[in-house]
Design an enzyme around this catalytic site. Structure first.
Site, mmCIF file in Angstrom:
data_model
loop_
_atom_site.group_PDB
_atom_site.id
_atom_site.type_symbol
_atom_site.label_atom_id
_atom_site.label_comp_id
_atom_site.label_asym_id
_atom_site.label_seq_id
_atom_site.Cartn_x
_atom_site.Cartn_y
_atom_site.Cartn_z
ATOM 1 N N GLU A 1 0.804 -1.214 0.097
ATOM 2 C CA GLU A 1 0.037 -0.053 0.078
ATOM 3 C C GLU A 1 0.910 1.212 0.042
ATOM 4 O O GLU A 1 1.736 1.233 0.762
ATOM 5 C CB GLU A 1 -0.950 -0.011 1.144
ATOM 6 C CG GLU A 1 -2.007 1.395 1.095
ATOM 7 C CD GLU A 1 -2.950 1.380 2.162
ATOM 8 O OE1 GLU A 1 -4.173 1.897 2.170
ATOM 9 O OE2 GLU A 1 -2.678 0.538 3.381
ATOM 10 N N GLU B 1 -2.505 -3.877 6.672
ATOM 11 C CA GLU B 1 -3.622 -4.779 7.098
ATOM 12 C C GLU B 1 -3.859 -5.707 5.925
ATOM 13 O O GLU B 1 -5.196 -6.356 5.609
ATOM 14 C CB GLU B 1 -4.966 -3.668 6.836
ATOM 15 C CG GLU B 1 -5.508 -3.046 5.541
ATOM 16 C CD GLU B 1 -4.706 -1.501 5.650
ATOM 17 O OE1 GLU B 1 -3.734 -1.608 6.182
ATOM 18 O OE2 GLU B 1 -5.260 -0.883 4.864
ATOM 19 N N ASN B 2 -3.036 -6.160 4.941
ATOM 20 C CA ASN B 2 -3.116 -7.236 3.894
ATOM 21 C C ASN B 2 -4.019 -8.301 4.415
ATOM 22 O O ASN B 2 -4.156 -8.691 5.656
ATOM 23 C CB ASN B 2 -1.764 -7.973 3.708
ATOM 24 C CG ASN B 2 -0.571 -7.102 3.834
ATOM 25 O OD1 ASN B 2 -0.525 -6.005 2.705
ATOM 26 N ND2 ASN B 2 0.230 -7.214 4.535
ATOM 27 N N GLU C 1 -5.753 -2.740 12.609
ATOM 28 C CA GLU C 1 -5.779 -3.435 11.316
ATOM 29 C C GLU C 1 -6.887 -4.681 11.055
ATOM 30 O O GLU C 1 -7.296 -4.830 9.915
ATOM 31 C CB GLU C 1 -4.319 -4.378 11.532
ATOM 32 C CG GLU C 1 -3.017 -3.297 11.424
ATOM 33 C CD GLU C 1 -2.970 -2.020 10.665
ATOM 34 O OE1 GLU C 1 -3.552 -2.199 9.646
ATOM 35 O OE2 GLU C 1 -2.295 -1.090 11.046
ATOM 36 N N HIS D 1 -9.528 -2.898 9.484
ATOM 37 C CA HIS D 1 -9.593 -2.731 8.024
ATOM 38 C C HIS D 1 -10.033 -3.868 7.130
ATOM 39 O O HIS D 1 -10.391 -3.653 6.047
ATOM 40 C CB HIS D 1 -8.027 -2.513 7.907
ATOM 41 C CG HIS D 1 -7.557 -0.966 7.750
ATOM 42 N ND1 HIS D 1 -7.979 -0.004 7.366
ATOM 43 C CD2 HIS D 1 -6.470 -0.505 8.329
ATOM 44 C CE1 HIS D 1 -7.627 1.130 7.651
ATOM 45 N NE2 HIS D 1 -6.424 0.775 8.083
#
Ligand code: BES
Ligand code: ZN
Length: 862
Positions: free
Chosen positions: A190, A327-328, A361, A364
């Site tokens: 990101e 936050e993948n 996270e 997200h």
């Protein structure tokens, strides 16, 4: 005191002028002609000298990706990777080329198959690949036009070195207990770095499904967004992990890691498997994160009434990480200090931070991953919501942390920066990667979150919650913009209300009490765009005239005074109360029973002290010190050197003892010195209470022997929390040669990792003996810093503002200005430059105006 402020500042309905609507066009509605054919003469030139058929930064929308098959084989010895992908695309409109993002990848081969080719197993047709690095794009030229409404498969073979920095597919290293250095490979994408790892449609609107395969050695494991379905043996003893296909998602959320980490796992109430991964020797620090993530995942699934859609969730502590966490989807990556908790060396503030980051996270996974902003101009929809949800989730899961206090503090902090002219609106256009990265700032995170919290109080928690759930359900696996949020909040009937035959009224006119004072037909959008499309916050001034109250509204501006030329354009501002009056209020602080309020007051006094100390105004420095020690002696003396008490008792202890030792208060120095000697004698084995650890180390670092010993321990410690405390302590030394040594080590990136260079420079710049050193270093090593960090990255912005924004003289202002101007002539411009210059100007004015009053007030008060 705190509560009153909160009501005053956050519950005001702002009727300020609504700025003309900014037109943000949807990606998928751009011009339908091939640019190439219109006017080929004005096209950019590709690296091979041919015209590149696309001139925009954003990709055309004629071809959209549906599915990526991605194969990656990193070699952790030669530090490179070979990879291949097949992208299934849908052609929406006839075209002769496909434009993709690709940055720093060597493309070896690209072929195209139509559906028919695929059906008859016909091999692909080779494509011409043009490259336009200025836009990080490649063009695949097709021999025959691609036809609308048909699907094609694009296959690309490519390779690259594992990146040196913190973006794309990069290498990270760690040291084992036995002293061995090991390498892992990890992604961080990101906002615009997926293109460094594989050619792709690297914009948030192009959601697709991803099937990922990773080849690795048997001593490693591979992790990705989804669980592994199978492992296949390949030649040379290599193994290949195949992962399940992801849900539909944006490229910036794709992630994979090859490492040799250990994990702990648990199962959430919904059956989702949650695991925490860290390097093997740090396994014992993973347990708090597991407890917190299980609790928080349960909370979010219940609160949103939407299942976390993947079968697993991994949280991984990465030894080299640029920001705090990312936050993948299904594979959240963290800086070690944002995930690991070491009961021996992590303080109560460290626990608060870890809890906050996990809460953020995980939020997200819904706000950002499930529903994504259409474009980066609305990144606050991700970051503001994730920050807001920290408050909602942590208050319920960890009430003892009293997270409200942290949140409220963030609101005050952002009001401060928003009261500068150089602030910006929450929603702002951003096109280049640099501009996009700059959007990740306090305005998106903190102002965004505080506005949502205000709106929640305005609409009522129930209605707000209903609205955001509506928004999440309606836009799941899709993208949304500001207006979509506002309309979901105005019209929060859930589809289920209708399907169940239930009653639901569309109350766009809202129902909270506050609204009875407003005109009819007030839409959430009308209210909220006044907050998101213009910078600043309103100040409402109430004046009494007999039995009448007069309310007046203006922009709240900081430090513009009555005799200022700016006064007439900008009207009034902060600074309406004389400093004496504000200082008089601090007399009351010794009786303050609310710890956050006391901490806030102390913070102000401390910041005066720092300013005076840095400027070497010794009479005021001395008197302030006397005032602080005189007034706070009783509460300082009450503190024990332990970890006892509630979270906020403990935070108060840390702050008070830190201040006392900083001011050289003899009993504090004595106790800290005693603990430090004991710790050294025990060869670092003695357990010092974690809340006073930083203080003890900082006092210990003032002797050469202590400093050297700390540096040695820094190299050995396996706890990031402890290392941060040691590094801070080392940076408080009064000896410049020691500070220079730290900077050298930070630039070398071995003992002190590059990821910690920004906070090191920040800390050194806070030290009166280091401020000039840090600033000179930045000026002289600018290009070397840019070899390590991207211009607009978090660390670079911390370095820039951290080493300059405390300056308060005209000479310093001039020097900083000249430096920024020289960067601008080299083509580097950042928003933060303007913010810093305005901040320094304000500091200068503040001193001019207040120095005499501060001096006099102290003489009267002590
Ligand atoms: N999405 C961000 C990470 C990020 C930051 C990506 C900047 C691209 C540019 C992540 O969710 C995040 O916000 N991380 C914060 C931590 C959070 C608790 C405030 C961070 O890294 O500081
Ligand atoms: Zn975030």
């Amino acid at each position: 005191m705190v509560n009153t402020h909160r009501k005053l500042i956050l519950n005001i309905y702002c009727s300020a002028i609504i700025l003309p609507q900014i037109c943000i066009c949807s990606q998928f509605t751009s011009s339908s002609n091939d640019q190439y054919n219109e006017n080929p003469g004005v096209f950019p030139v590709a690296t091979n000298g041919e015209p590149f058929p696309w001139r925009e930064l954003r990709l055309p929308t004629k071809v959209i990706p549906l599915h990526y098959d991605l194969f990656v084989h990193p070699n952790l010895t030669s530090l490179d990777f070979v990879a291949s992908e097949k992208i299934e695309v849908l052609v929406r409109d006839t075209t002769q080329f496909i434009i993709l993002h690709s940055h720093g990848l060597e493309i070896m081969n690209a072929t195209l198959q139509s559906e028919e080719d695929l059906r008859y197993k016909k091999s692909g047709e080779k494509l011409t690949v043009l490259s336009y690095p200025a836009h990080q794009q490649i063009a695949l030229l097709v021999p025959e036009k691609l036809m609308a409404d048909l699907r094609y498969s694009v296959a690309i073979d490519f390779q690259a070195k594992l990146a040196d920095g913190f973006e794309g597919f990069y290498k990270s290293t760690y040291r084992t207990l036995g002293g061995e250095t090991r390498t892992i490979a990890v992604t961080d994408f990101e906002p615009t770095h997926a293109r460094m790892a594989f050619p792709c449609f690297d914009e948030p609107l192009f959601k697709a499904n991803f099937s990922i395969k990773i080849r690795r050695e048997s001593r490693h494991i591979a992790l990705s967004n989804m669980p592994k379905v199978k492992t296949i043996e390949r030649e040379g003893g290599l193994l290949e992990d195949h992962f399940e296909t992801t849900v539909k998602m944006s490229t910036y959320l794709v992630a994979y890691i090859v490492c040799d980490f250990a994990s702990v796992s648990g199962t959430a109430s919904s059956g989702v498997k949650v695991s925490i991964y860290a390097s093997p020797d740090k396994w014992s620090q993973t347990h708090y994160a597991l407890e917190a993530s299980l609790k928080l995942l349960d909370f979010y699934e219940n609160y949103f009434n939407i299942h976390y859609p993947l079968p697993k969730l991994d949280l991984v502590a990465i030894p080299d990480f640029e920001s705090g966490a990312m936050e993948n989807w299904g594979l959240v990556t963290y800086r070690e200090t944002s995930l690991l908790f070491d009961p021996k060396t992590s303080s109560t503030s460290d626990k608060l931070w870890v809890t906050k980051v996990i809460a953020h996270e995980l939020a997200h996974q819904w706000f950002g991953n499930l529903v994504t902003m259409e474009w980066w101009n609305d990144i606050w929809l991700n970051e503001g919501f994730a920050t807001y949800m920290e408050l909602i989730s942590v208050n319920v899961t960890y009430p003892e942390l009293q997270f409200d206090n942290i949140f409220l503090n963030d609101c005050f902090e952002v009001i401060k920066s928003d009261s500068l002219n150089s602030s910006r609106p929450v929603s702002k256009q951003a096109e280049t990667p640099t501009q996009i990265q700059e959007m990740f700032d306090d305005i998106s995170y903190k102002k965004g979150a505080c506005l949502l919290n205000m709106l929640k109080d305005f609409l009522s928690e129930e209605k707000f919650k209903k609205g955001i759930i509506h928004y999440l359900k309606k836009f799941s696996y899709r993208n949304a913009k500001n207006d979509d949020l506002w309309s979901s909040l105005s019209n929060s009937c859930l589809e289920s209300d209708f399907t169940s035959g239930g009653f639901c009224y569309s109350d766009s006119k809202t129902t909270s009490n506050t609204l009875t004072f407003l005109e009819e037909n007030v839409e959430v959008k009308d209210i909220m765009t006044t907050w998101t499309r213009q910078k600043g916050i309103p100040l409402v001034v109430v004046e009494q005239e007999g039995r009448l109250l007069k309310l007046r509204q203006e922009r709240f501006l900081n430090g513009v005074f009555r005799d200022d030329p700016e006064w007439g354009a900008l009207q009034e501002s902060a600074g309406r109360l004389t400093l004496d009056k504000a200082l008089d209020l601090t007399h009351y602080l010794q009786h303050e029973t609310s710890i956050p309020a006391l901490l806030q007051g102390l913070d102000y006094l401390e910041s005066f002290y720092h300013t005076m100390d840095r400027r070497n105004i010794s009479d005021i420095t001395e008197n302030l010190k006397r005032y602080l020690l005189q007034y706070f002696k009783p509460v300082i003396d009450m503190q024990s050197w332990s970890d006892e008490g509630s979270v906020w008792d403990r935070r108060l202890r840390s702050s008070l003892l830190k201040l006392a030792c900083y001011l050289n208060y003899a009993p504090c120095i004595r106790k800290a010195t005693e603990l430090f000697s004991q710790w050294m004698e025990s060869s670092g084995k003695l357990n010092i209470p974690s809340d006073v650890l930083k203080i003890v180390y900082s006092v210990g670092a003032q002797t050469t022997e202590g400093w050297n010993y700390l540096l040695e321990q820094y190299g050995l410690s396996l706890s990031g929390a402890e290392k941060n405390k040691i590094l801070y302590a080392l940076s408080t030394s009064k000896h410049q040669e020691k500070l220079i040594k730290l900077i050298d080590l930070g630039m070398e990136g071995k003992v002190i990792k590059t990821q910690d260079l920004a906070s090191l420079l920040y800390a050194i710049a806070r030290n009166p003996k280091g401020q000039q050193l840090a600033w000179n270093f930045v000026k002289e090593n600018w290009t070397h810093l840019l070899e390590r960090f991207e211009l607009s990255s978090f660390p670079m912005r911390i370095i820039i503002s951290g080493t300059t924004s405390h300056f308060s003289s005209k000479d310093e202002l001039q020097e900083v200005k000249l430096f920024f101007e020289s960067l601008q002539t080299q083509g580097s411009y950042l928003e933060i430059f303007q913010i810093v210059l305005e901040t320094i100007s304000k500091n200068i004015k503040w001193l001019e105006k207040n120095l005499p009053s501060l001096r006099n007030w102290l003489l009267i008060s002590i």
